[in-house]
Write an enzyme that holds these catalytic residues in place. Structure first.
Site, PDB file in Angstrom:
ATOM      1  N   GLY A 184       0.775  -1.235   0.000  1.00 39.01           N
ATOM      2  CA  GLY A 184       0.000   0.000   0.000  1.00 39.01           C
ATOM      3  C   GLY A 184       0.810   1.291   0.000  1.00 39.01           C
ATOM      4  CG  HIS A 185      -1.438   4.822   0.155  1.00 36.35           C
ATOM      5  ND1 HIS A 185      -1.403   5.597   1.287  1.00 36.35           N
ATOM      6  CD2 HIS A 185      -2.638   4.189   0.175  1.00 36.35           C
ATOM      7  CE1 HIS A 185      -2.535   5.456   1.952  1.00 36.35           C
ATOM      8  NE2 HIS A 185      -3.306   4.591   1.290  1.00 36.35           N
ATOM      9  CD  GLU A 186       1.019   8.235   2.135  1.00 34.90           C
ATOM     10  OE1 GLU A 186       1.129   9.267   2.804  1.00 34.90           O
ATOM     11  OE2 GLU A 186      -0.071   7.764   1.737  1.00 34.90           O
TER      12      GLU A 186
END
Ligand SMILES: CC(C)(COP(=O)(O)OP(=O)(O)OC[C@H]1O[C@@H](n2cnc3c(N)ncnc32)[C@H](O)[C@@H]1OP(=O)(O)O)[C@@H](O)C(=O)NCCC(=O)NCCS
Length: 230
Positions: A138-140
Site C-alpha cells: 500500500g501507499h506510504e
C-alpha cells in the site's frame, strides 16, 4: 550484458533467475550454492561452487549478483559473509517486468520484487527485502531491510514492517499497522492490531501466539525437516 551471479539455487533462486532473464539487463553467469553439487544444472545454469568462489569470480570480472534465499536471517548471514570475503561485491536489485511500481516508490539494493507485485505511491522498500509474486503493497507503507512478503500478501497504506520480519502466504495487514522487528505473521492472517518485536502472530483476526528468537525458522511443515539449500 553484464554477467551476474545468483546466490542460492533453491526454488526461489529459479524464480529470481527467470525475472533476470525477462529483464534482459544482465546475463546469468551461474549459481552459487552451499549444498548443491558443483556442475549440477539449475534451469539452464550451472552450480559453480560455494560463496568461497565469489572472490575468484570477482577477479575474473563477475562483480555483481543477487542473493536468492527466502529465509530472512539466512539471507542476512550470507550477505555479511560475502561482504567480509569480497568487500567490493555489489548486490543488484531484481524487479520482474510485470510488477507495477509507482514512480514515487524507493527500493533498496539487493531487494527482489517478483511477478505481478504492485507497489503504490511513496511506498519504501529497504535493502535485501523480498516482495514475492502477487504482493499488494500500500501507499506510504515501509518495509525495512531483510524483511519479506510471501506470495499474495496484501499490505494496506501507511503500514510499517520492521527489519527481519516475515509476512507469510496470503496474509492481510490493514492500514497503519506496525509490525515489529524479527516477527512472523503466519499464512492467512488478518492483522488488525500492531505486532510487537519478536512475536509469532496468526489467525483471523491475528493473535500473538508466542515470543520468538532471532533467526527462528518460518518456512514450516515439511520444510522444517529438510536441509534447505542456501
Ligand atoms: C506461521 C507458521 C510458520 C507457523 O508454523 P508452525 O509454528 O510450524 O505451526 P505448526 O505447524 O507447528 O502448527 C501449530 C498449530 O498452529 C496452527 N497454525 C499454524 N500456522 C497457522 C496459521 N498460519 N494460521 C492458523 N493456524 C495456524 C496449526 O494448525 C496447529 O494447530 P493444531 O495444534 O490445532 O494442529 C506457518 O503457519 C506459516 O505461515 N509458514 C510460512 C508459509 C509461507 O509463507 N511460505 C512461503 C512460501 S514462498
Amino acid at each position: 550484458m553484464e554477467k551476474v551471479l545468483i546466490i542460492g539455487a533453491s526454488g526461489h533462486g529459479k524464480v529470481v533467475a527467470e525475472a533476470i532473464e525477462l529483464n534482459e539487463e544482465y546475463s546469468i553467469h551461474g549459481f552459487i550454492d552451499s549444498f548443491k553439487p558443483v556442475g549440477e544444472k539449475v534451469l539452464d545454469y550451472e552450480i559453480l561452487g560455494t560463496e568461497d568462489l565469489i572472490s575468484q569470480l570477482y577477479d575474473q570480472g563477475i562483480t555483481r549478483g543477487v542473493i536468492a534465499i527466502g529465509d530472512n536471517w539466512t539471507r542476512f548471514s550470507l550477505v555479511e559473509k560475502i561482504k567480509r570475503l569480497v568487500p567490493d561485491f555489489e548486490f543488484i536489485t531484481v524487479i520482474h517486468p510485470s510488477a507495477i511500481i509507482s514512480k514515487t516508490v524507493t527500493i533498496g539494493k539487493g531487494s527482489v520484487i517478483l511477478a505481478s507485485a504492485t507497489l503504490n505511491a511513496e511506498a519504501k522498500v529497504g535493502e535485501f527485502c523480498i516482495l514475492n509474486t502477487g504482493v499488494n503493497f500500500g501507499h506510504e507503507s515501509k518495509i525495512n531491510d531483510y524483511s519479506s512478503l510471501a506470495p499474495g500478501v496484501t499490505v494496506g497504506g501507511n503500514v510499517i514492517i520492521d527489519t527481519f520480519s516475515a509476512i507469510c502466504l496470503g496474509a492481510n495487514i490493514i492500514h497503519s499497522i506496525h509490525i515489529g522487528m524479527h516477527s512472523i505473521v503466519g499464512a492467512g492472517a488478518l492483522v488488525n492490531k500492531d505486532v510487537e518485536n519478536f512475536r509469532l502472530a496468526y489467525g483471523v483476526p491475528a493473535k500473538e501466539i508466542k515470543e520468538i528468537s532471532v533467526g527462528e525458522k518460518y518456512l514450516s511443515g515439511k520444510w522444517k525437516k529438510q536441509k534447505v539449500s542456501l
